[in-house]
Design an enzyme around this catalytic site. Sequence first.
Site, short mmCIF file in Angstrom:
data_model
loop_
_atom_site.label_atom_id
_atom_site.label_comp_id
_atom_site.label_asym_id
_atom_site.label_seq_id
_atom_site.Cartn_x
_atom_site.Cartn_y
_atom_site.Cartn_z
N ARG A 109 0.87 -1.18 0.00
CA ARG A 109 0.00 0.00 0.00
C ARG A 109 0.90 1.23 0.00
O ARG A 109 2.12 1.12 0.10
CB ARG A 109 -1.00 0.00 1.17
CG ARG A 109 -0.62 -0.69 2.44
CD ARG A 109 0.52 -0.07 3.20
NE ARG A 109 0.35 1.35 3.43
CZ ARG A 109 1.33 2.21 3.63
NH1 ARG A 109 2.59 1.80 3.62
NH2 ARG A 109 1.10 3.48 3.84
N GLY A 110 0.28 2.39 -0.18
CA GLY A 110 1.04 3.61 -0.39
C GLY A 110 1.11 3.88 -1.88
O GLY A 110 1.48 3.00 -2.67
N ALA A 111 0.75 5.11 -2.28
CA ALA A 111 0.57 5.39 -3.71
C ALA A 111 1.77 5.04 -4.58
O ALA A 111 1.64 4.32 -5.57
CB ALA A 111 0.17 6.86 -3.90
N ARG A 123 -7.22 -0.45 -7.17
CA ARG A 123 -7.49 0.61 -6.18
C ARG A 123 -7.68 1.92 -6.92
O ARG A 123 -6.86 2.27 -7.78
CB ARG A 123 -6.37 0.72 -5.14
CG ARG A 123 -6.24 -0.52 -4.26
CD ARG A 123 -5.45 -0.26 -3.01
NE ARG A 123 -6.15 0.63 -2.09
CZ ARG A 123 -5.63 1.08 -0.94
NH1 ARG A 123 -4.39 0.76 -0.60
NH2 ARG A 123 -6.33 1.85 -0.14
N GLN A 179 -1.66 2.07 10.10
CA GLN A 179 -0.38 2.15 9.39
C GLN A 179 0.65 2.97 10.14
O GLN A 179 1.85 2.73 10.02
CB GLN A 179 -0.58 2.75 7.99
CG GLN A 179 -1.43 1.92 7.05
CD GLN A 179 -2.85 2.42 6.98
OE1 GLN A 179 -3.42 2.84 7.98
NE2 GLN A 179 -3.45 2.38 5.80
N ASP A 200 -1.90 10.58 -1.82
CA ASP A 200 -2.25 9.57 -2.81
C ASP A 200 -2.63 10.20 -4.15
O ASP A 200 -2.54 9.55 -5.18
CB ASP A 200 -3.39 8.70 -2.30
CG ASP A 200 -2.91 7.74 -1.24
OD1 ASP A 200 -2.64 6.57 -1.59
OD2 ASP A 200 -2.76 8.14 -0.08
N ASN A 217 -5.39 12.16 0.82
CA ASN A 217 -4.46 11.33 1.61
C ASN A 217 -5.29 10.47 2.56
O ASN A 217 -6.52 10.56 2.60
CB ASN A 217 -3.46 12.21 2.36
CG ASN A 217 -2.30 11.40 2.93
OD1 ASN A 217 -1.71 10.57 2.22
ND2 ASN A 217 -1.97 11.61 4.18
N LYS A 218 -4.60 9.65 3.33
CA LYS A 218 -5.28 8.73 4.24
C LYS A 218 -6.31 9.46 5.10
O LYS A 218 -6.07 10.56 5.57
CB LYS A 218 -4.25 8.03 5.12
CG LYS A 218 -4.81 7.00 6.05
CD LYS A 218 -5.62 5.91 5.32
CE LYS A 218 -4.80 5.20 4.28
NZ LYS A 218 -5.61 4.20 3.53
#
Length: 377
Positions: free
Chosen positions: A74-76, A116, A223, A264, A274-275
């Site tokens: 995960r993470g863009a 995603r 996370q 992201d 973002n998250k």
Amino acid sequence: MTDSKSRFGVPTLRTGQAHPHPDPIGGQAYSAVELMPGSRVVMLDQRKLPVVERYEYYTRVDDVAQAIRDMVVRGAPAIGIAAAYGMAAGAMAARGDAASFLEAMKIADATLRASRPTAVNLAWALDRMSAAAAAHASLDFAPRSEAMARAARELHRDEVAACRKLGALGAALVPDGATILTHCNAGALATGGYGTALGIIRAAKEAGKDVRVIACETRPYLQGARLTAWELSKDRIHVEVIADSMAAHFMAKRAVNVAIVGADRVARNGDVANKIGTYALACLAAAHEIPLYVAAPWSTIDLACATGEGIPIEERSEEELSRFRLPDGGAVQLVPDGVPVRNPSFDVTPANLVTAIVTERGVASPASAESLAKLAG
């Protein structure tokens, strides 16, 4: 290798599995994702950290896409790299002529692109790999497969280099002695190496600055607690974890000097996805006159998206919020049966709440269409 039983009765396992790649592009003792010989994709299963450090291997495009969906990676930027490696794996399975190869790459692209929706790096990486497929389609199988693997690794190297450059630019914004608040994980695990928000923190430390970090736990996937704290502790950077709801308290106590987060997707006007929880932190930072910096490689900037309203927000499974996952795969139920749950994975922070956006091309300050356009050239 079992050490002891946790208070839930679940075995507590040691981390420290040897890195499977002989020369990891990520440059750390661990990697979110790498491409092994034979175009096997290897991922560190981030769902099991910090308790278990285990790598999983994938050879099929469908399996790489599923791993992205399931947040093994995960993470863009790391999602984009994983998708590029998925295309390389797909090329290894496409043994036909140029036409059948391009058809296989088209299917692989669509499969990975659907995994995603919010991270723009996914589409950026797939566009780049599809262009490589078109350029090399006429080659024989072996050189064609090698060319696709080479293109994917080059994309990975470019992302790591971008993180290192933006890290150095961002480090100049961090005062010596600063306590930095961060949210989610924007480190080597999220980028393929070094990190964006954590890249700035690492670069500040490497420049000799005394920095301390407060990591928000980042519900519901934790996370910050599981991944950011794991990374920084490995680098011997002082880090403390707080519950998301504690951020206002520490800001009011003047225990935070600066907030740094990843992204992201960044829209053309400087709005930042973002998250989930980033928008709340941005509002708090503005109320307490604390600068908020967004760290993102240029691959995260989406100039085709006018504002944050155009960014798709992924709604993930209710179970991520209603149940707490245990290392053995079990779960503790947190929400009564029959009570619905809403679980958007991202939110959008308006540009006027962002002090600056730090990219490898330069710093966009203030965050705006004009400052980003200057960097776009």
